[in-house]
Enzyme design. Structure first.
Site, PDB file in Angstrom:
ATOM      1  N   GLU A 139     -11.890  -6.930   0.285  1.00 36.58           N
ATOM      2  CA  GLU A 139     -10.486  -7.241   0.537  1.00 36.58           C
ATOM      3  C   GLU A 139     -10.201  -8.671   0.100  1.00 36.58           C
ATOM      4  O   GLU A 139     -10.930  -9.593   0.450  1.00 36.58           O
ATOM      5  CB  GLU A 139     -10.171  -7.078   2.031  1.00 36.58           C
ATOM      6  CG  GLU A 139      -8.785  -7.507   2.449  1.00 36.58           C
ATOM      7  CD  GLU A 139      -7.681  -6.739   1.716  1.00 36.58           C
ATOM      8  OE1 GLU A 139      -6.823  -7.415   1.108  1.00 36.58           O
ATOM      9  OE2 GLU A 139      -7.694  -5.495   1.754  1.00 36.58           O
ATOM     10  N   ASP A 179      -1.713  -1.004  -3.073  1.00 35.00           N
ATOM     11  CA  ASP A 179      -0.359  -1.446  -3.391  1.00 35.00           C
ATOM     12  C   ASP A 179       0.132  -0.652  -4.603  1.00 35.00           C
ATOM     13  O   ASP A 179      -0.517  -0.643  -5.643  1.00 35.00           O
ATOM     14  CB  ASP A 179      -0.370  -2.942  -3.712  1.00 35.00           C
ATOM     15  CG  ASP A 179       1.021  -3.552  -3.752  1.00 35.00           C
ATOM     16  OD1 ASP A 179       1.958  -2.865  -4.227  1.00 35.00           O
ATOM     17  OD2 ASP A 179       1.185  -4.704  -3.327  1.00 35.00           O
TER      18      ASP A 179
END
Length: 212
Positions: free
Chosen positions: A69, A118
Site C-alpha cells: 500500500e 482506484d
C-alpha cells in the site's frame, strides 16, 4: 480515495519492522529468508486497511502474503490488524507498485491480488489503472510463467477496461463473474469496500487471468 492524513503513521510503521518490511529492495531474491520457508508468496497491490490480506493469511497458513500500500495513513490500519492477529505468514510494504521489479525477482511472487483499485475513470488517467498494460508488464516480470492475477471491483467501467487490457495483453481469462455474490464462487473473502458496496446492493465483478 480520500485519505485522512495521520502524521504519526510513518513512525509507527518504523516501530514494527517485524511486520512492515523496511528497505524491501534489500530482500530481492531472498524472500524465502524473510519468511523462513519456501511457501508460495501472494501479494495484494493496494491492500488498503488490510482486511482482505489479513483474513487470507488466516485462512491459508501455508501461503506467505505481502500487503502493498502506497498510502502511509492507510496501511497503518492494516498494521493494527496484523499486530492483533500476530500472523507469521503476513508482511506489509509501504511502497509504490510501479517499483515492484526493484523488490522481487522473476518468479518470486506466485499470485497478484488487485481489489477495488482506484478506477481512474478519465481517459487521460488510464495509465494509472493497476490493470493497464504497463502494470501488467510489471506483474509478468515478478510472476512465474502462467502466474495469476485475481481482480475484484464494484466499478463496471474499470472492469470492462480491465477485461480489454488483459485480453489485449495476451493473458488467458480463466474466471469471469459479473455478479460475484450471486454466483457459485466459493471461498470469497471480502474487503472493507466490498462489504460496503455489497450491502448497498451494488454488483461485484471478479476475474482471474494468467500469463501465457
Amino acid at each position: 480515495m480520500r485519505v485522512r492524513h495521520k502524521p504519526w503513521a510513518e513512525e509507527r510503521l518504523k516501530d514494527f519492522p517485524q511486520y512492515v518490511i523496511q528497505q524491501p529492495e534489500s530482500h530481492k531474491g531472498k524472500w524465502r529468508e524473510v519468511f523462513g520457508n519456501s511457501n508460495p508468496i501472494y501479494i495484494e497491490v493496494g491492500t488498503g486497511k488490510g482486511r482482505f490480506i489479513t483474513e487470507m493469511a488466516k485462512a491459508h497458513p501455508n501461503v506467505n502474503f505481502i500487503g502493498i500500500e502506497v498510502f502511509t495513513s492507510v496501511i497503518v490500519t492494516a498494521l493494527d490488524l496484523l499486530i492483533e492477529s500476530e500472523l507469521p505468514n503476513l508482511k506489509l510494504m509501504n511502497v509504490d507498485a510501479v517499483n515492484l521489479r526493484d523488490y522481487f525477482d522473476k518468479g518470486e511472487v506466485n499470485r497478484v491480488y488487485l481489489n477495488f483499485s482506484d478506477p481512474w475513470p478519465k481517459k487521460r488517467h488510464a495509465k494509472r489503472r493497476l490493470t493497464y498494460k504497463t502494470f501488467l508488464s510489471i506483474y509478468e516480470d515478478i510472476l512465474p510463467k502462467q502466474g495469476e492475477i485475481h481482480f475484484k471491483t464494484d466499478n463496471q467501467g474499470l472492469f470492462e477496461s480491465s477485461l480489454m487490457s488483459i485480453s489485449e495483453y495476451g493473458m488467458l481469462l480463466t474466471f469471469v463473474s459479473l455478479d460475484l455474490h450471486n454466483s457459485d464462487f466459493e471461498g470469497n473473502i471480502m474487503t472493507e469496500y466490498e462489504e460496503k458496496f455489497s450491502n448497498k446492493g451494488d454488483r461485484i465483478y471478479r476475474l482471474e487471468a494468467r500469463f501465457q
